[in-house]
Design an enzyme around this catalytic site. Structure first.
Site, PDB file in Angstrom:
ATOM      1  N   GLU A 108      26.753  23.629  32.199  1.00  0.00           N
ATOM      2  CA  GLU A 108      25.509  23.598  32.732  1.00  0.00           C
ATOM      3  C   GLU A 108      25.705  22.488  33.863  1.00  0.00           C
ATOM      4  O   GLU A 108      26.371  21.535  33.524  1.00  0.00           O
ATOM      5  CB  GLU A 108      24.392  23.382  31.845  1.00  0.00           C
ATOM      6  CG  GLU A 108      23.488  24.484  31.583  1.00  0.00           C
ATOM      7  CD  GLU A 108      22.522  24.790  32.753  1.00  0.00           C
ATOM      8  OE1 GLU A 108      22.795  24.485  33.989  1.00  0.00           O
ATOM      9  OE2 GLU A 108      21.317  25.481  32.689  1.00  0.00           O
ATOM     10  N   ASP A 109      24.977  22.584  34.941  1.00  0.00           N
ATOM     11  CA  ASP A 109      25.142  21.202  35.845  1.00  0.00           C
ATOM     12  C   ASP A 109      23.986  20.129  35.448  1.00  0.00           C
ATOM     13  O   ASP A 109      24.485  19.064  35.192  1.00  0.00           O
ATOM     14  CB  ASP A 109      24.728  21.432  37.257  1.00  0.00           C
ATOM     15  CG  ASP A 109      23.363  22.221  37.529  1.00  0.00           C
ATOM     16  OD1 ASP A 109      22.804  22.652  36.444  1.00  0.00           O
ATOM     17  OD2 ASP A 109      23.011  22.610  38.408  1.00  0.00           O
ATOM     18  N   PHE A 161      15.937  13.132  41.922  1.00  0.00           N
ATOM     19  CA  PHE A 161      16.500  14.334  42.398  1.00  0.00           C
ATOM     20  C   PHE A 161      17.782  13.986  42.701  1.00  0.00           C
ATOM     21  O   PHE A 161      18.073  13.217  43.816  1.00  0.00           O
ATOM     22  CB  PHE A 161      15.554  15.107  43.445  1.00  0.00           C
ATOM     23  CG  PHE A 161      15.999  16.650  43.660  1.00  0.00           C
ATOM     24  CD1 PHE A 161      15.943  17.268  42.519  1.00  0.00           C
ATOM     25  CD2 PHE A 161      16.834  16.587  44.724  1.00  0.00           C
ATOM     26  CE1 PHE A 161      16.324  18.827  42.829  1.00  0.00           C
ATOM     27  CE2 PHE A 161      17.345  18.140  44.681  1.00  0.00           C
ATOM     28  CZ  PHE A 161      16.956  19.091  43.744  1.00  0.00           C
ATOM     29  N   ARG A 174      26.245  20.961  47.846  1.00  0.00           N
ATOM     30  CA  ARG A 174      27.026  21.259  46.799  1.00  0.00           C
ATOM     31  C   ARG A 174      28.663  20.609  46.773  1.00  0.00           C
ATOM     32  O   ARG A 174      29.118  20.221  45.926  1.00  0.00           O
ATOM     33  CB  ARG A 174      27.283  22.824  46.279  1.00  0.00           C
ATOM     34  CG  ARG A 174      26.105  23.300  46.004  1.00  0.00           C
ATOM     35  CD  ARG A 174      25.922  24.712  45.594  1.00  0.00           C
ATOM     36  NE  ARG A 174      25.001  25.565  45.585  1.00  0.00           N
ATOM     37  CZ  ARG A 174      24.127  25.791  44.509  1.00  0.00           C
ATOM     38  NH1 ARG A 174      24.278  24.935  43.602  1.00  0.00           N
ATOM     39  NH2 ARG A 174      23.112  26.471  44.677  1.00  0.00           N
TER      40      ARG A 174
HETATM   41  P1  5GP Z   1      15.478  22.791  33.201  1.00  0.00           P
HETATM   42  O1  5GP Z   1      15.244  24.209  33.153  1.00  0.00           O
HETATM   43  O2  5GP Z   1      16.219  21.831  32.395  1.00  0.00           O
HETATM   44  O3  5GP Z   1      13.964  22.004  33.788  1.00  0.00           O
HETATM   45  O4  5GP Z   1      16.107  22.781  34.903  1.00  0.00           O
HETATM   46  C1  5GP Z   1      17.399  22.943  35.030  1.00  0.00           C
HETATM   47  C2  5GP Z   1      17.568  23.146  36.370  1.00  0.00           C
HETATM   48  O5  5GP Z   1      17.006  22.564  37.406  1.00  0.00           O
HETATM   49  C3  5GP Z   1      19.122  22.881  36.613  1.00  0.00           C
HETATM   50  O6  5GP Z   1      19.948  23.809  36.682  1.00  0.00           O
HETATM   51  C4  5GP Z   1      18.948  22.792  38.229  1.00  0.00           C
HETATM   52  O7  5GP Z   1      19.191  24.015  38.899  1.00  0.00           O
HETATM   53  C5  5GP Z   1      17.548  22.212  38.422  1.00  0.00           C
HETATM   54  N1  5GP Z   1      17.374  20.803  38.582  1.00  0.00           N
HETATM   55  C6  5GP Z   1      16.699  19.795  37.646  1.00  0.00           C
HETATM   56  N2  5GP Z   1      16.969  18.540  38.127  1.00  0.00           N
HETATM   57  C7  5GP Z   1      17.647  18.549  39.276  1.00  0.00           C
HETATM   58  C8  5GP Z   1      18.180  17.450  40.112  1.00  0.00           C
HETATM   59  O8  5GP Z   1      18.009  16.386  40.027  1.00  0.00           O
HETATM   60  N3  5GP Z   1      19.023  18.195  41.120  1.00  0.00           N
HETATM   61  C9  5GP Z   1      19.312  19.117  41.362  1.00  0.00           C
HETATM   62  N4  5GP Z   1      20.175  19.797  42.575  1.00  0.00           N
HETATM   63  N5  5GP Z   1      18.766  20.292  40.512  1.00  0.00           N
HETATM   64  C10 5GP Z   1      17.942  20.085  39.478  1.00  0.00           C
END
Ligand code: 5GP
Length: 188
Positions: A108-109, A161, A174
């Site tokens: 995961e990112d 963010f 990206r």
């Molecule tokens: P979760 O379901 O854990 O809230 O969110 C995960 C997804 O939200 C990540 O895979 C990503 O796509 C997006 N996301 C959450 N925080 C960030 C951030 O700081 N930057 C970016 N680019 N995407 C984020």
């Protein structure tokens, strides 16, 4: 200075994790993951990248794993609007191969609320892999809505963010080689 460089200078508030820090941590993670699976003496580790944010991290990480690896990809839509996730996950592209009875590591990112991770664990866990672990480059622990942690975490970061090294804002940034904080004015 190019127009793109000027754009980055104007829209990136701060470089949170630079290229050297990323390379060093990816090396450490690869060593940790290799050691963990080497003790299991496995004949295949299926590394699944969650498209699209994980691809740069994944390509750097897998080249340092000292293990027999195969790769697959999953694309999901978390119905993200702007910079916040809504918690509902839809599969846009499923993995190509069966993971039943296989050792699986999902890349995961970022784990933010944890809702995406929870959906992924439910979805892939139902296919009965031999083991299922998660590796995330970034973790925002203060935003968690579900009690879930990744097995391997690159960096814990504050609730800002971020973009770069695979992470986007509306499809852009990206390819930026570092993790940078996007100025709130850029998305508000
Ligand atoms: P979760 O379901 O854990 O809230 O969110 C995960 C997804 O939200 C990540 O895979 C990503 O796509 C997006 N996301 C959450 N925080 C960030 C951030 O700081 N930057 C970016 N680019 N995407 C984020």
């Amino acid at each position: 200075m190019s127009a793109w460089q000027k754009h980055l200078d104007e829209n990136i508030e701060e470089i949170l994790i630079d290229e050297q820090m990323l390379a060093k941590r990816v090396n450490e993670l690869a060593k940790e993951i290799s050691a963990a699976y080497q003790t299991l003496d496995i004949d295949e580790l299926v590394v699944i990248g969650v498209l699209r944010g994980s691809v740069i991290f994944m390509s750097d990480l897998i080249r340092r794993l000292i293990l027999p690896v195969t790769i697959d990809f999953l694309a999901i839509s978390s119905y993200t609007k702007g910079t916040r996730t809504s918690g509902t996950v839809r599969i846009l592209k499923d993995i190509a191969e069966s993971i039943t009875d296989k050792h699986v590591l999902v890349i995961e990112d970022i784990v933010d609320t944890g809702l995406t991770l929870q959906c992924l664990l439910d979805l892939l866990g139902a296919r009965r892999p031999k083991s299922l672990k998660i590796c995330t480059l970034l973790d925002k622990p203060t935003r968690r809505l579900v009690d879930l942690e990744a097995d391997y975490v690159g960096f814990q970061i504050p609730d800002k963010f971020v973009v770069g090294y695979g992470l986007d804002y509306e499809g852009h940034y990206r390819q930026v080689p570092y993790i940078g904080v996007l100025k709130p004015e850029a998305y508000q």
